[in-house]
Write an enzyme that holds these catalytic residues in place. Structure first.
Site, short mmCIF file in Angstrom:
data_model
loop_
_atom_site.label_atom_id
_atom_site.label_comp_id
_atom_site.label_asym_id
_atom_site.label_seq_id
_atom_site.Cartn_x
_atom_site.Cartn_y
_atom_site.Cartn_z
N HIS A 51 38.10 20.33 -16.29
CA HIS A 51 39.15 21.04 -17.02
C HIS A 51 38.60 21.78 -18.23
O HIS A 51 39.24 22.71 -18.73
CB HIS A 51 40.26 20.07 -17.44
CG HIS A 51 39.92 19.22 -18.62
ND1 HIS A 51 39.36 17.96 -18.50
CD2 HIS A 51 40.06 19.43 -19.95
CE1 HIS A 51 39.17 17.45 -19.70
NE2 HIS A 51 39.59 18.32 -20.59
N ASP A 103 38.18 15.19 -11.92
CA ASP A 103 37.94 16.02 -13.12
C ASP A 103 36.47 15.95 -13.51
O ASP A 103 36.09 15.34 -14.51
CB ASP A 103 38.83 15.52 -14.26
CG ASP A 103 38.79 16.44 -15.47
OD1 ASP A 103 38.23 17.55 -15.36
OD2 ASP A 103 39.32 16.05 -16.53
N GLY A 150 38.28 16.60 -27.41
CA GLY A 150 36.98 17.10 -27.83
C GLY A 150 35.84 16.29 -27.26
O GLY A 150 34.70 16.73 -27.24
N SER A 174 36.04 15.22 -24.09
CA SER A 174 36.10 15.47 -22.65
C SER A 174 34.74 15.94 -22.14
O SER A 174 34.10 16.80 -22.74
CB SER A 174 37.15 16.53 -22.33
OG SER A 174 38.44 16.05 -22.57
N GLY A 175 34.33 15.38 -21.00
CA GLY A 175 33.04 15.74 -20.41
C GLY A 175 31.88 14.94 -20.94
O GLY A 175 30.79 14.97 -20.37
#
Length: 480
Positions: free
Chosen positions: A272, A329, A425, A427-428
């Site tokens: 995302h 995701d 922030g 994410s990933g």
């Protein structure tokens, strides 16, 4: 990660980092109250309030902003920002609104250089561009408001100016701050910090394989008592595989997501993160400790050459109504050029074997910068937190996502009593555990999108379960 610092704002808020290295940054008292006397900048006849060279990044707001929500009538303010010689100043206008009865008489004017050439002007009728850059190392801001209004907020940052290159001998790096010659192309020496001179070169097995020397930081992390929301600041360089995905159009607050370095050419992140904005403009930063400025001196940049989201991600082409992407995701980023992993601050993490089972209550760690929209001193520094792995059954009962979206492709971790979690922030970014037998850190999960109420009691964090995706990761890298 959510910080817990409360800043008292009367005239302006300043976020400060000394120029002279990590030691001073570490000694800085982050809990100090950034409050200024309005007489310093907002009295007619007074000299401008000066931000000296020691303040490389900051935030300026009009009187009453975020406190009374309005500035008073007939306010007049002046600020002067000075950068070191050889630097210029990037300014990002976040928002501004002048008095409703103020027919163009309120003005925010920005001057460039000692000669005060007008760089930009805003009135009630005219909008400023969101981001612009000075041509000199000095900027003066003058605000004159006749009627009450909400005022303005902007950030500034000292940056290197674009470098002019010789038309006959040199080419300009994509970052526009460096030049390289024809002899620099594909010599594996990275004349450009962003790898421009090493693009479109023949790749060897060294660039594409997963190195055996992985998951072993030269600078060991401090993991004793670590208990990023509710986390602690990390030792710079101790998680050298962490990546900051950045969108320069939102500079200087341009960190948007985390990522993890797998080998010299590939990064894994959340799918995302790549939905919003032109990915060709994204920067991929390595060796960072501070999300806004480079305090390590070891930073390396790259760009996205290609990216590959999991084929089942958003398979129906629709965005979830609640904005939570829990199904598949995960994405892989192929960089424009290999990164140098002989740098102590840049190393790849190890990947687990496909089908690896992580037992409940196993210790794991998350690392990240947290909410990119929150600008206070704690949020700018990389933080870490220890979190226990939670069974999928418990996670389904207590997680905010619909239970049917949590399957074998997800791993949950967190303290159900709250207070420790990954956040916006992050994410990933990585969920990691330590393989004691191999003495290596391995990537067991990547942060997916989730609740904004980070660390809320009874809600664990949900992560893409990397062992589930191992075969897809191998195949994607092998075929591209």
């Amino acid at each position: 990660m959510k910080g817990n610092i409360k800043l008292s704002l009367i005239l302006f808020t300043l976020i400060w980092f000394p120029n002279s290295g990590e030691d001073q940054v570490e000694r800085f008292n982050f809990k100090r109250d950034f409050t200024a006397n309005t007489d310093l900048a907002c009295s007619i006849g007074k000299e401008p309030y000066v931000f000296t060279e020691d303040y490389p990044v900051g935030r300026i707001i009009s009187p009453g902003y975020n406190v009374e929500a309005f500035y008073t009538k007939n306010v007049f303010c002046k600020w002067l920002i000075k950068a070191p010689p050889g630097k210029v100043i990037l300014i990002s206008i976040e928002r501004y609104s002048f008095g409703l009865d103020d027919e163009g008489s309120a003005k925010l004017i920005i001057y460039d250089g000692p000669e005060e050439k007008q760089l930009a002007v805003a009135t009630r009728r005219f909008n400023l561009s969101k981001i612009f850059t000075s041509k000199t190392n000095q900027v003066k801001i003058v605000f004159n408001g006749a009627e009450r209004g909400k005022g303005f907020e902007f950030y500034y940052k000292h940056i290197d100016p674009p470098q002019e290159c010789s038309l006959t001998l040199d080419k300009q790096c994509r970052n526009k701050f460096q030049c390289y010659s024809k002899s620099d192309i594909c010599d594996s020496k990275n004349s450009c910090i962003d790898g421009t001179d090493e693009e479109d070169c023949v790749r060897n097995e060294h660039d594409l394989s997963f190195p055996e020397q992985c998951g072993t930081p030269v600078i060991p992390p401090s993991i004793l008592g670590a208990h990023i929301y509710g986390g602690e600041k990390v030792i710079p360089g101790s998680w050298p595989w962490l990546v900051s995905l950045r969108y320069p159009k939102s500079a200087p607050v341009d960190h948007v997501c985390g990522g993890v370095l797998l080998n010299r050419l590939w990064v894994v992140t959340a799918a995302h993160c790549l939905l919003f904005g032109n990915t060709k403009l994204f920067e991929v930063d390595f060796g960072r400790f501070n999300s806004m400025i480079d305090t390590s001196g070891k930073e390396v940049k790259r760009y996205i050459d290609q990216y590959f989201t999991h084929p089942s991600f958003m398979a129906d082409g629709t965005v979830p109504e609640n904005g939570n992407f829990t199904k598949f995701d995960i994405a892989l980023i192929k960089l424009n050029a290999p990164v140098p992993i002989d740098n102590d601050y840049i190393k790849p993490i190890c990947l687990p074997e496909s089908g690896l089972v992580i037992e409940e209550n196993s210790s794991a760690f998350v690392v990240g910068w947290g909410n990119p929209s929150k600008i206070d001193t704690e949020e700018l520094f990389l933080k870490q937190a220890g979190v226990p792995v939670i069974s999928l059954d418990r996670c389904k009962k207590q997680h905010p996502y619909d239970a049917d979206t949590l399957g074998e492709h997800v791993i949950c971790a967190g303290k159900l009593e709250g207070g420790t979690d990954s956040c916006e922030g992050d994410s990933g970014g990585p969920l990691m555990n330590y393989n004691a037998a191999k003495k290596q850190w391995q990537l067991i999960g990547t942060v997916m999108s989730g609740e904004k109420n980070c660390g809320e009691e009874g809600k664990a964090g949900a992560y893409a379960y990397v062992p589930y995706y191992r075969n897809w990761i191998d195949q994607t890298i092998r075929n591209n």
